[in-house]
Design a protein around this motif. Structure first.
Motif: not given
Length: 185
Positions: A152-153, A158, A42-44, A62, A60
């Motif tokens: 998720v991180r 992270k 997934k990215s933003a 996510t 980046k």
């Protein structure tokens, strides 16, 4: 250098601590009959314009989504992923109030030269499990299961995923053994 030919050695572990200073896994449990893995990151992204022109464009990571194909999950594995509770009579009520447990998963991507890539995805929660089956007609039709887990991180650093590869000389036999026991070697 080897090329990818197979997936195997799928394992799950509950994430028992995920804080800014600590990441801890519970017991690692093997899940046999892995058929396939598909990781989508997934990215933003964002674009910045100035004077009518694109001046910056950033993307980046996510998180990640893992979809696994497996011959069949046990009730205990389904309960561990979905946050359900198996009864003493061998049933698994899956409720709307169940909250999926935080899990880490491990698997290996086998190479044609005998090596492999090892993958840990660190903090995930499963989506509801879908069930499908086919009737046997002229031939036997095997039905398998698909499980999707969103990652998720982790809070400590992270990180979403940790990858190792036997093609890298630094991933020694000792490091391979240590990595199988957890992502932080």
């Amino acid at each position: 250098m080897g090329y990818r030919i197979n997936v195997k050695n799928f394992k799950r572990a509950s994430v028992t601590a995920d804080t800014d200073s600590s990441y801890t896994l519970g017991s690692i449990v093997a899940i046999p009959t892995l058929r396939s893995v598909d990781i989508s990151f997934k990215s933003a992204s964002g674009e910045l314009y100035g004077d009518g022109e694109l001046v910056s464009n950033r993307t980046k990571m996510t998180g990640a989504t893992l979809q696994i194909g497996i011959d069949k999950l046990t009730l205990a594995d389904k309960a561990a992923f979905l946050g359900s509770t198996e009864t003493a009579k061998g049933t698994l009520p899956i409720k709307t109030t169940d909250t999926p447990n935080k899990v880490a998963v491990y698997f290996e991507i086998e190479h044609d030269d005998g090596g492999y890539e090892a993958v840990w995805l660190l903090v995930g929660q499963a989506q509801p499990l879908n069930i499908a089956a086919n009737q046997a007609e002229a031939n036997i039709n095997y039905s398998t299961e698909t499980l999707t887990i969103d990652f998720v991180r982790r809070n400590k650093d992270k990180a979403v995923i940790v990858i190792a590869d036997t093609d890298d000389v630094a991933f020694t036999t000792a490091n391979q053994t240590a990595f199988l026991a957890g992502p932080d070697i």
